[in-house]
Design a protein around this motif. Structure first.
Motif, mmCIF file in Angstrom:
data_model
loop_
_atom_site.group_PDB
_atom_site.id
_atom_site.type_symbol
_atom_site.label_atom_id
_atom_site.label_comp_id
_atom_site.label_asym_id
_atom_site.label_seq_id
_atom_site.Cartn_x
_atom_site.Cartn_y
_atom_site.Cartn_z
ATOM 1 N N ALA A 27 0.837 -1.203 0.000
ATOM 2 C CA ALA A 27 0.000 0.000 0.000
ATOM 3 C C ALA A 27 0.874 1.256 0.000
ATOM 4 O O ALA A 27 0.559 2.244 -0.683
ATOM 5 N N LEU A 28 1.960 1.224 0.747
ATOM 6 C CA LEU A 28 2.895 2.353 0.761
ATOM 7 C C LEU A 28 3.494 2.584 -0.623
ATOM 8 O O LEU A 28 3.715 3.726 -1.029
ATOM 9 N N GLU A 29 3.768 1.511 -1.314
ATOM 10 C CA GLU A 29 4.326 1.628 -2.663
ATOM 11 C C GLU A 29 3.385 2.435 -3.557
ATOM 12 O O GLU A 29 3.826 3.308 -4.319
ATOM 13 N N ALA A 30 2.089 2.191 -3.447
ATOM 14 C CA ALA A 30 1.106 2.954 -4.229
ATOM 15 C C ALA A 30 1.123 4.436 -3.825
ATOM 16 O O ALA A 30 1.043 5.316 -4.687
ATOM 17 N N LEU A 31 1.245 4.711 -2.534
ATOM 18 C CA LEU A 31 1.321 6.101 -2.073
ATOM 19 C C LEU A 31 2.583 6.793 -2.590
ATOM 20 O O LEU A 31 2.542 7.969 -2.958
ATOM 21 N N VAL A 32 3.681 6.060 -2.605
ATOM 22 C CA VAL A 32 4.932 6.624 -3.112
ATOM 23 C C VAL A 32 4.788 6.959 -4.592
ATOM 24 O O VAL A 32 5.235 8.020 -5.049
ATOM 25 N N MET A 33 4.153 6.097 -5.343
ATOM 26 C CA MET A 33 3.942 6.359 -6.776
ATOM 27 C C MET A 33 3.078 7.608 -6.985
ATOM 28 O O MET A 33 3.356 8.410 -7.884
ATOM 29 N N LEU A 52 13.538 5.024 -2.762
ATOM 30 C CA LEU A 52 12.546 4.616 -1.770
ATOM 31 C C LEU A 52 11.796 3.374 -2.236
ATOM 32 O O LEU A 52 11.616 2.421 -1.473
ATOM 33 N N LEU A 53 11.372 3.357 -3.493
ATOM 34 C CA LEU A 53 10.663 2.192 -4.033
ATOM 35 C C LEU A 53 11.543 0.946 -3.995
ATOM 36 O O LEU A 53 11.078 -0.139 -3.639
ATOM 37 N N ASP A 54 12.807 1.112 -4.366
ATOM 38 C CA ASP A 54 13.736 -0.032 -4.324
ATOM 39 C C ASP A 54 13.868 -0.573 -2.905
ATOM 40 O O ASP A 54 13.870 -1.792 -2.696
#
Length: 91
Positions: A27-33, A52-54
């Motif tokens: 879910a955090l990955e989606a927020l980062v995007m 951050l994504l990596d």
């Protein structure tokens, strides 16, 4: 005799918690995007979203690896093998 059951319950509780963390990281990955799409690459100071994504993906992979590794048995694994020879021969 109830101690191994408590230990096993703790193992499953830990695995459940780790699975929840993994889902939260997704879910955090989606927020980062979303934040990355809203960022301005012309700003004087920029945030490196790819790093951050990596990192998030590395953490997710580490959790996934831990969850897929077979659990160590609670009872000792050194069990004597059964004999396959039940016949005695007299000489």
């Amino acid at each position: 005799m109830s101690l191994p059951q408590v230990s096993m319950a703790d193992v499953w509780a830990e695995r459940e918690a780790l699975a929840k963390i993994k889902n939260e990281l997704a879910a955090l990955e989606a927020l980062v995007m979303t934040a990355k799409m809203r960022s301005n690459s012309n700003d004087r100071t920029t945030f490196d979203y790819q790093v951050l994504l990596d990192d998030l993906r590395k953490i997710q992979a580490g959790i996934s690896h831990h969850l897929t590794v077979p659990m160590e048995p609670v009872v000792p694994s050194s069990i004597d093998a059964l004999s396959s020879d039940y016949t005695e021969h007299q000489k």
